[in-house]
Motif scaffolding. Sequence first.
Motif, PDB file in Angstrom:
ATOM      1  N   ARG A 244       0.810  -1.169  -0.008  1.00 61.69           N
ATOM      2  CA  ARG A 244      -0.088   0.182  -0.124  1.00 61.69           C
ATOM      3  C   ARG A 244       0.828   1.299  -0.128  1.00 61.69           C
ATOM      4  NH1 ARG A 244      -5.209  -1.484   1.992  1.00 61.69           N
ATOM      5  NH2 ARG A 244      -5.134  -3.707   2.596  1.00 61.69           N
ATOM      6  N   GLY A 245       2.235   1.269   0.021  1.00 65.98           N
ATOM      7  CA  GLY A 245       2.953   2.399   0.038  1.00 65.98           C
ATOM      8  C   GLY A 245       3.107   2.921  -1.326  1.00 65.98           C
ATOM      9  N   THR A 246       3.875   4.132  -1.472  1.00 66.59           N
ATOM     10  CA  THR A 246       3.950   4.951  -2.573  1.00 66.59           C
ATOM     11  C   THR A 246       5.476   5.569  -2.371  1.00 66.59           C
ATOM     12  OG1 THR A 246       3.320   6.864  -1.768  1.00 66.59           O
ATOM     13  CG2 THR A 246       1.574   5.538  -2.868  1.00 66.59           C
ATOM     14  N   GLN A 346       1.733  21.027 -13.602  1.00 65.66           N
ATOM     15  CA  GLN A 346       2.340  20.201 -12.629  1.00 65.66           C
ATOM     16  C   GLN A 346       2.437  18.746 -13.392  1.00 65.66           C
ATOM     17  OE1 GLN A 346      -0.912  19.725  -9.655  1.00 65.66           O
ATOM     18  NE2 GLN A 346       0.380  18.293  -8.710  1.00 65.66           N
ATOM     19  N   VAL A 347       3.640  18.030 -12.694  1.00 64.54           N
ATOM     20  CA  VAL A 347       3.792  16.705 -13.199  1.00 64.54           C
ATOM     21  C   VAL A 347       4.038  16.268 -11.819  1.00 64.54           C
ATOM     22  CG1 VAL A 347       5.350  15.147 -14.475  1.00 64.54           C
ATOM     23  CG2 VAL A 347       4.683  17.216 -15.486  1.00 64.54           C
ATOM     24  N   THR A 348       3.223  14.953 -11.800  1.00 66.12           N
ATOM     25  CA  THR A 348       3.511  14.054 -10.545  1.00 66.12           C
ATOM     26  C   THR A 348       3.905  12.584 -11.091  1.00 66.12           C
ATOM     27  OG1 THR A 348       1.838  15.359  -9.389  1.00 66.12           O
ATOM     28  CG2 THR A 348       2.567  13.073  -8.580  1.00 66.12           C
ATOM     29  N   LEU A 349       4.848  12.203 -10.595  1.00 66.54           N
ATOM     30  CA  LEU A 349       5.525  10.772 -10.820  1.00 66.54           C
ATOM     31  C   LEU A 349       5.506  10.047  -9.697  1.00 66.54           C
ATOM     32  CD1 LEU A 349       8.741  11.921 -13.057  1.00 66.54           C
ATOM     33  CD2 LEU A 349       6.485  11.233 -13.861  1.00 66.54           C
ATOM     34  N   LYS A 350       4.496   9.285  -9.476  1.00 66.74           N
ATOM     35  CA  LYS A 350       4.202   8.317  -8.446  1.00 66.74           C
ATOM     36  C   LYS A 350       4.487   6.665  -8.693  1.00 66.74           C
ATOM     37  CE  LYS A 350       1.446   9.398  -5.241  1.00 66.74           C
ATOM     38  NZ  LYS A 350      -0.047   9.906  -4.636  1.00 66.74           N
ATOM     39  N   PHE A 351       5.147   6.081  -7.867  1.00 64.33           N
ATOM     40  CA  PHE A 351       5.198   4.537  -8.060  1.00 64.33           C
ATOM     41  C   PHE A 351       4.247   4.087  -6.940  1.00 64.33           C
ATOM     42  CE2 PHE A 351       8.884   6.269 -10.266  1.00 64.33           C
ATOM     43  CZ  PHE A 351       9.054   5.240 -11.427  1.00 64.33           C
ATOM     44  N   MET A 495      16.341   2.117  -6.040  1.00 63.46           N
ATOM     45  CA  MET A 495      15.127   0.993  -6.273  1.00 63.46           C
ATOM     46  C   MET A 495      14.798   0.244  -4.998  1.00 63.46           C
ATOM     47  SD  MET A 495      12.994  -0.340  -8.306  1.00 63.46           S
ATOM     48  CE  MET A 495      13.345   0.580  -9.852  1.00 63.46           C
ATOM     49  N   LYS A 496      15.791  -0.121  -4.311  1.00 67.08           N
ATOM     50  CA  LYS A 496      15.528  -1.151  -2.992  1.00 67.08           C
ATOM     51  C   LYS A 496      14.718  -0.145  -2.288  1.00 67.08           C
ATOM     52  CE  LYS A 496      19.788  -3.975  -3.500  1.00 67.08           C
ATOM     53  NZ  LYS A 496      20.938  -4.378  -3.078  1.00 67.08           N
ATOM     54  N   LYS A 497      14.995   1.207  -2.072  1.00 68.38           N
ATOM     55  CA  LYS A 497      14.376   1.935  -1.070  1.00 68.38           C
ATOM     56  C   LYS A 497      12.871   2.202  -1.536  1.00 68.38           C
ATOM     57  CE  LYS A 497      13.759   6.838   0.681  1.00 68.38           C
ATOM     58  NZ  LYS A 497      14.290   8.069   0.536  1.00 68.38           N
ATOM     59  N   MET A 498      12.403   2.367  -2.961  1.00 65.96           N
ATOM     60  CA  MET A 498      11.246   2.509  -3.470  1.00 65.96           C
ATOM     61  C   MET A 498      10.399   1.103  -3.077  1.00 65.96           C
ATOM     62  SD  MET A 498      10.082   2.310  -7.392  1.00 65.96           S
ATOM     63  CE  MET A 498      11.051   3.643  -7.981  1.00 65.96           C
ATOM     64  N   VAL A 499      11.018  -0.113  -3.219  1.00 70.40           N
ATOM     65  CA  VAL A 499      10.429  -1.257  -2.943  1.00 70.40           C
ATOM     66  C   VAL A 499      10.198  -1.554  -1.557  1.00 70.40           C
ATOM     67  CG1 VAL A 499      10.706  -3.731  -2.970  1.00 70.40           C
ATOM     68  CG2 VAL A 499      11.225  -2.542  -5.179  1.00 70.40           C
ATOM     69  N   ASN A 503       6.028  -1.833  -0.097  1.00 68.18           N
ATOM     70  CA  ASN A 503       6.025  -2.891   0.582  1.00 68.18           C
ATOM     71  C   ASN A 503       5.682  -2.855   2.035  1.00 68.18           C
ATOM     72  OD1 ASN A 503       5.924  -4.601  -1.781  1.00 68.18           O
ATOM     73  ND2 ASN A 503       8.067  -5.232  -1.473  1.00 68.18           N
ATOM     74  N   ASP A 504       6.294  -1.657   2.794  1.00 69.47           N
ATOM     75  CA  ASP A 504       5.966  -1.604   4.051  1.00 69.47           C
ATOM     76  C   ASP A 504       4.632  -0.832   4.358  1.00 69.47           C
ATOM     77  OD1 ASP A 504       8.182  -3.121   4.459  1.00 69.47           O
ATOM     78  OD2 ASP A 504       9.503  -1.440   5.050  1.00 69.47           O
ATOM     79  N   GLY A 505       4.170  -0.184   3.182  1.00 72.25           N
ATOM     80  CA  GLY A 505       3.055   0.667   3.500  1.00 72.25           C
ATOM     81  C   GLY A 505       3.501   2.214   3.801  1.00 72.25           C
ATOM     82  N   ARG A 506       4.632   2.647   3.448  1.00 71.77           N
ATOM     83  CA  ARG A 506       4.972   4.034   3.813  1.00 71.77           C
ATOM     84  C   ARG A 506       4.940   4.880   2.661  1.00 71.77           C
ATOM     85  NH1 ARG A 506      10.526   4.085   4.934  1.00 71.77           N
ATOM     86  NH2 ARG A 506      10.839   2.132   4.174  1.00 71.77           N
ATOM     87  N   ARG A 507       4.654   6.179   2.606  1.00 66.40           N
ATOM     88  CA  ARG A 507       4.885   7.286   1.671  1.00 66.40           C
ATOM     89  C   ARG A 507       6.398   7.888   1.637  1.00 66.40           C
ATOM     90  NH1 ARG A 507      -0.196   8.072  -0.260  1.00 66.40           N
ATOM     91  NH2 ARG A 507      -1.971   6.842   0.729  1.00 66.40           N
ATOM     92  N   CYS A 508       6.948   7.557   0.618  1.00 64.72           N
ATOM     93  CA  CYS A 508       8.425   8.095   0.609  1.00 64.72           C
ATOM     94  C   CYS A 508       8.656   9.074  -0.651  1.00 64.72           C
ATOM     95  CB  CYS A 508       9.357   7.051   0.415  1.00 64.72           C
ATOM     96  SG  CYS A 508       9.120   5.744   1.794  1.00 64.72           S
ATOM     97  N   ARG A 509       9.703   9.690  -0.575  1.00 65.79           N
ATOM     98  CA  ARG A 509      10.183  10.491  -1.663  1.00 65.79           C
ATOM     99  C   ARG A 509      11.868  10.303  -1.935  1.00 65.79           C
ATOM    100  NH1 ARG A 509       6.775  14.555  -3.722  1.00 65.79           N
ATOM    101  NH2 ARG A 509       4.985  14.744  -2.357  1.00 65.79           N
TER     102      ARG A 509
END
Length: 509
Positions: A244-246, A346-351, A495-499, A503-509
Motif C-alpha cells: 500500500r505504500g508509494t 504540474q507533473v507528478t510521478l508516483k510509483f 530502487m531498493k528504497k522504493m520497493v 511493501n512496508d506501506g509507507r509514503r516516501c520521496r
Amino acid sequence: MRRISRKKRSTPANRAIAASVALILGGGGLVAVNVYASAGEGPSGSSPPTRAQSAGSRLSTIDCPEAVNGLPEVPDGARGEVDRELAAMDTQITDAYRQFADRKEQIARDPGLAENAVLGPLRNKRTASLDRIGIAIGRVGERPAGLESLAGCSLRADDSRPGNGDGNGDGTNGGDGGQDDGQGQDQGQNQGQNEGQGQDPGQGQDPGQDQGQGGNGPVAADFVDIRSVQPGVDRPRQRRGASRGTFTTDCGRNENGKFNPDNVIVAPGVSNGAHHMHDYIGNQANDAFASDDDLADGATTCRNQGDRSTYYWPVLRLQNGQDEDDVNADGGGRDQNVGEIQTPSQVTLKFVGSPVGRVTAMPRFLRIITGDAKAFTNGDANANASWSCTGFEDRQLKDKYPICPEGSQVVRTFAFQNCWDGQNTDSANHRTHVAFAQRNGRCPNGFRAVPQLVQRIVYDVPPGPGFAVDSFPEQLHKPITDHGDFINVFDDRLMKKMVRCINDGRRCR
C-alpha cells in the motif's frame, strides 16, 4: 538535433485568441477536410475504397496494418535492422499522406487516383521494407512467411475508427486513470464502456470538419464537456498483504524545454522516429542514439540524483494560431504538429504497489510504453489514454479531450504496466515483456508485480476545444493516441528504497 526553446504558458492575449478560435470552431466556421496520412496500423485491406464506401463521408486518413504486430518474435541479432525498417515504414506512410493531402480534392472526385498516386506506390515501398525485414530475420533464424500480407493500406474517413463502431466513440473511460494511487485501473482495457457518455461534443459540428491549426485535426467531435460524463471507476479491492505504500520522484515539468521527435525505445538510431515532438523530464541524454551507458551517465532533472530514469510523452499544443520554434522542423510543422507547446503546470510521478501482494524491483533499463500512438487506426487493444479535469478526476475519458469549466485544468494520466516477465528489459514489439495485472489485481502467469508508475500531467489551458497532443500525422491528433514512455535508470540503492517503502506501506520521496 538542436533543442527547441519552449514558449511560456499562454498569455491573456493568447488565451483570448484561443477562446475566440474555439467559438468560431464551435459555430461550424471551418469546413475543411481532415486529411492526414498514417504511420497507422489496423485491419485494413490493400484495395482503395469504392465510391459507395466513400459516400457520405470524406476520406481523411491512410490506414495500414501495424507491421510489428504481424511479426513473430524477432531474434536479438535482427532487432536493430528490423526496428530501422519499421521506422522507415512509418516515414513511408507520412510521405504518402502528404501525397494524399495534396490531391485530396482530386481523389474525392476520382477515387481511382488514390491507387495510382498514393496507395500503389506506398504498397510497393512497404513490400520492399517487409522483404528486408524477412531477410534480416532469416540471417539469424527462420524467415517468417506471409509478410507481404502486411503491405496493403487503404484510405478511410475520420468516422470509421477500427474497434469502435462508428468511430465517434462513447467518450468515457471505465478505468480510473491513476486515481486511488493507480490501483485498479482495469489496466486501460475496459475504458469507454459507460453507456455512451460524451457523444455530443456540444459544438453542433460534423465530425469530419477540420478544426486543427495544422489542417489534420482535432475536430469538434473529439471534445466533450467533462460535466456531461458520469463518474465511474473500476478498482480491484485491496486484499490482505497488499503493498500500500508509494514512492514519489520529483523531476520537474520540463521547464528547461528539452524536446525531440525521436523515440529511443521504438526507433533506436533513427532521427525523427516518432514524427511528433516529445516532452522529456528526468534523463537529459535521451535521444534516438542514446545507449544504456549514455543514460546511466546522463544528467537528470530529478531532485534525487539516484533517479536518472527518462520519462517522456507527446507535447500538448494550444491551437491558437501561434507558431512554435519547430514550425519548420521534423516532428513539428513538417509533420503537421503546429501550435504553441504548453509547459505543464504540474507533473507528478508516483510509483505504487499491488492490491494483492508485494512488489519486486524493476530491472535497470526496463523499457515500458503505455498506450498506443497509433490507436486511431489500430483500434483500442493497447490504448490507455486517460483525460480529465481537476476537480472531476473521478470522470475519465479515453477517446475524447475534456472541455473543463473555468478554473479547472486539463489532466492527462498514464498508469503504466505493473507486471514484468522476470527476464527481459524489452521485447520485439516493446509490449510482451510487461503486462497489466488482471481484473483481480494479480499478474498473469509467468509475470511478477513491480512498482507501477502513475504519471499525472496537468495543463492550464483556456476552456474549450483549443488544444491537442502531437501525433503521427495520419492519427489526426486524436486523444485516444495519447501515450507515455519510461526507461528505468534508478540506481540499485534507490530502487531498493522504493520497493521497501511500497511493501512496508509507507509514503516516501
